[in-house]
Design an enzyme around this catalytic site. Structure first.
Site, mmCIF file in Angstrom:
data_model
loop_
_atom_site.group_PDB
_atom_site.id
_atom_site.type_symbol
_atom_site.label_atom_id
_atom_site.label_comp_id
_atom_site.label_asym_id
_atom_site.label_seq_id
_atom_site.Cartn_x
_atom_site.Cartn_y
_atom_site.Cartn_z
ATOM 1 N N LYS A 21 0.833 -1.201 0.000
ATOM 2 C CA LYS A 21 0.000 0.000 0.000
ATOM 3 C C LYS A 21 0.870 1.255 0.000
ATOM 4 O O LYS A 21 0.576 2.227 -0.695
ATOM 5 C CB LYS A 21 -0.947 -0.015 1.201
ATOM 6 C CG LYS A 21 -1.903 1.160 1.294
ATOM 7 C CD LYS A 21 -3.051 0.861 2.240
ATOM 8 C CE LYS A 21 -2.632 0.798 3.683
ATOM 9 N NZ LYS A 21 -2.466 2.145 4.293
ATOM 10 N N SER A 22 1.944 1.222 0.755
ATOM 11 C CA SER A 22 2.833 2.383 0.841
ATOM 12 C C SER A 22 3.433 2.727 -0.518
ATOM 13 O O SER A 22 3.493 3.896 -0.918
ATOM 14 C CB SER A 22 3.959 2.110 1.843
ATOM 15 O OG SER A 22 3.449 1.887 3.128
ATOM 16 N N GLY A 91 -4.492 8.455 6.131
ATOM 17 C CA GLY A 91 -3.512 9.427 6.578
ATOM 18 C C GLY A 91 -2.473 9.715 5.518
ATOM 19 O O GLY A 91 -2.013 10.859 5.360
ATOM 20 N N ARG A 119 -6.460 13.374 13.309
ATOM 21 C CA ARG A 119 -5.030 13.057 13.253
ATOM 22 C C ARG A 119 -4.218 14.326 13.014
ATOM 23 O O ARG A 119 -4.630 15.209 12.261
ATOM 24 C CB ARG A 119 -4.761 11.986 12.192
ATOM 25 C CG ARG A 119 -5.369 10.647 12.584
ATOM 26 C CD ARG A 119 -5.187 9.564 11.547
ATOM 27 N NE ARG A 119 -3.808 9.119 11.465
ATOM 28 C CZ ARG A 119 -3.420 8.100 10.699
ATOM 29 N NH1 ARG A 119 -4.327 7.460 9.955
ATOM 30 N NH2 ARG A 119 -2.157 7.731 10.663
ATOM 31 N N GLN A 164 5.282 10.715 7.180
ATOM 32 C CA GLN A 164 4.446 11.120 6.044
ATOM 33 C C GLN A 164 4.601 12.602 5.726
ATOM 34 O O GLN A 164 4.470 13.009 4.571
ATOM 35 C CB GLN A 164 2.981 10.791 6.332
ATOM 36 C CG GLN A 164 2.710 9.298 6.393
ATOM 37 C CD GLN A 164 1.331 8.967 6.928
ATOM 38 O OE1 GLN A 164 0.651 9.818 7.520
ATOM 39 N NE2 GLN A 164 0.902 7.732 6.751
ATOM 40 N N SER A 190 10.317 5.713 11.572
ATOM 41 C CA SER A 190 9.793 5.142 10.317
ATOM 42 C C SER A 190 10.580 5.639 9.105
ATOM 43 O O SER A 190 10.014 5.875 8.042
ATOM 44 C CB SER A 190 8.300 5.450 10.155
ATOM 45 O OG SER A 190 7.537 4.825 11.151
ATOM 46 N N ASP A 305 3.513 -0.368 12.224
ATOM 47 C CA ASP A 305 2.388 -1.152 11.718
ATOM 48 C C ASP A 305 2.466 -2.621 12.123
ATOM 49 O O ASP A 305 1.465 -3.344 12.029
ATOM 50 C CB ASP A 305 2.303 -1.039 10.198
ATOM 51 C CG ASP A 305 1.754 0.298 9.741
ATOM 52 O OD1 ASP A 305 1.184 1.030 10.578
ATOM 53 O OD2 ASP A 305 1.902 0.635 8.547
ATOM 54 N N LYS A 332 -3.052 6.571 15.403
ATOM 55 C CA LYS A 332 -3.342 5.881 14.147
ATOM 56 C C LYS A 332 -4.864 5.825 13.958
ATOM 57 O O LYS A 332 -5.616 6.619 14.514
ATOM 58 C CB LYS A 332 -2.715 4.494 14.176
ATOM 59 C CG LYS A 332 -1.191 4.500 14.251
ATOM 60 C CD LYS A 332 -0.579 4.935 12.940
ATOM 61 C CE LYS A 332 0.927 4.779 12.942
ATOM 62 N NZ LYS A 332 1.537 5.130 11.646
ATOM 63 N N LYS A 404 -9.989 -1.200 4.337
ATOM 64 C CA LYS A 404 -9.113 -0.026 4.291
ATOM 65 C C LYS A 404 -7.790 -0.353 3.628
ATOM 66 O O LYS A 404 -7.231 0.467 2.895
ATOM 67 C CB LYS A 404 -8.888 0.514 5.699
ATOM 68 C CG LYS A 404 -8.124 1.830 5.745
ATOM 69 C CD LYS A 404 -8.029 2.360 7.157
ATOM 70 C CE LYS A 404 -7.535 3.796 7.177
ATOM 71 N NZ LYS A 404 -6.177 3.946 6.667
#
Length: 427
Positions: A21-22, A91, A119, A164, A190, A305, A332, A404
């Site tokens: 997904k990333s 997000g 968030r 992010q 991260s 995660d 999250k 999701k």
């Protein structure tokens, strides 16, 4: 509201892991910023990816969807096609696209659902205040109205809230005329996600210089180049099947890249430390049914995660597992430290919640019973992963939340021998 009842059963077999997904988010955005047409292959169209595609379409990007891929005709059009950018619960979508939207100097409104409205976006608000860019929110929550032109220059950004923000700025600053520098003022948590960003950007013709002091130099005026891109498998999703294979009769996870930059690839090393038998093969990982799985120490700063699934595994392992440096999990899709500890304890687990982590003492078996997903895909999948170690059926409330990130999770679960019943209970 969907419920699933999982009757205890050991899983086994072969599974093709969904695409990362990333990486999907990043490849689709880079293609959208490019001149020309790009083909992105092996896309798992989860709700988060749909949110990014929908947002980019509203900004003027043309896309044509195939079964497992996307043709993207890049470059934003002006005026914006639709100024209402609905990021759903993603997000990544909102944090990646806010600074990009701030390069086009048109009014846009970012909206979202669920916990996304709460968030934190303060890092961007500080930048907008410093650059006199107009924005308005609802007492710090979405919707966010934004109009202004981001300026090149030096950006001092915290790295311990979310990587992010760094990714979003890297996408945007490379579109500006002048050169910019991003100075990360704290330890960058991260960091592998930023490494993925740099790698995908390079595949689309944009280069960023990184030094050992936490600084990223962004040369302005770079042009994204269209490209054909194949998305690799997702280690954060593979983690659920690796755990189920270790607790069951072995599972082979296909579509994974041994040289991947994904930070969640560390799941392999963590599981080995816990006594799980794992073997790399060509493009896949095989995990064998493992006995004597034991506790360990997990640093959650670089792999947040993975914490729900590791906590779940620890709850049925020998000894004690300490999870530390995981405070960011509280912001999250749910407060994941509270969510996973609460639900495992409901089933007879022994989990102590700390401010920034968990202490998990393993049990031979859990009781099962009724638990709640907290509308969080990773909580639902983590709970399902230990269903084979329950004495009674497990009922998960809100099981549809897996859409999701992994719409076919329950289908794949049954393919591997999972025994579930599902039903709806109204709204």
């Amino acid at each position: 509201m969907k419920y699933v009842q999982i009757n205890p059963a050991k899983l086994s077999g072969r599974i093709v892991v969904p695409s990362s997904k990333s990486i999907c988010h990043r490849a689709i955005i880079c293609a959208s910023l490019s001149d020309g047409t790009s083909n992105i292959k092996n896309i798992n169209f989860s709700e988060d990816i749909e949110a990014t595609c929908g947002a980019l379409k509203n900004l003027g990007v043309e896309m044509q969807r195939q079964k497992n891929g996307l043709t993207v005709k890049g470059n934003f059009k002006r005026p914006v096609k639709n100024p209402i950018i609905n990021c759903a619960q993603s997000g990544s979508t909102i944090r990646f696209l806010i600074p990009i939207a701030a390069t086009i100097d048109e009014e846009v409104v970012f909206t979202g659902d669920g916990k996304l409205a709460e968030r934190p976006l303060g890092i961007y608000y500080d930048i907008f205040d410093n650059q006199n860019i107009y924005y308005k929110n609802f007492e710090g929550r979405l919707p966010l109205t934004l109009k202004g032109k981001l300026k090149s220059g030096e950006y001092r950004v915290r790295g311990d809230v979310s990587s992010q923000f760094i990714t979003g700025l890297l996408f945007a600053l490379s579109r500006l005329d002048g050169n910019s520098t991003i100075c990360v003022t704290t330890e960058l948590e991260s960091k592998p996600y930023v490494d993925i960003t740099l790698d995908v950007m390079e595949k689309f013709g944009v280069e960023i210089d990184e030094n050992a002091h936490g600084e990223y130099t962004v040369r302005g005026g770079q042009k994204y180049e269209s490209s054909d891109y194949q998305v690799e498998g997702d280690f954060s999703q593979a983690a659920f099947w690796l755990v189920m294979g270790a607790l069951g009769d072995g599972i082979n996870c296909c579509g994974l890249k041994k040289t991947s930059l994904q930070g969640d690839k560390i799941i392999v090393d963590i599981l080995k430390r816990m006594g799980v038998e794992i073997k790399w093969e060509a493009g896949s990982i095989t995990v064998s049914s493992s006995h004597g799985i034991h506790g360990t120490i997990v640093d959650g700063s670089q792999c947040p995660d993975l914490i729900p699934i590791l906590a779940a595994l620890a709850s049925v392992s020998q000894g004690t597992t300490e999870i530390k440096n995981a405070g960011r999990l509280r912001i999250k899709e749910s407060d994941r430290l509270k969510a996973i500890s609460s639900e495992l304890n409901k089933m007879g687990g022994d989990v102590i919640e700390k401010e920034d982590g968990l202490i998990v003492t393993g049990r031979q078996k859990l009781m099962g019973g009724r638990v709640n997903s907290w509308n969080d895909h990773r909580i639902a999948m983590a709970l399902a992963a230990v269903s084979s170690k329950c004495l009674n059926p497990m009922i998960i409330e809100g099981a549809e939340c897996v859409k999701k990130s992994y719409p076919d999770f329950w289908k794949d679960f049954m393919t591997l021998g999972g025994d579930i019943d599902e039903w709806n209970m109204g709204q």
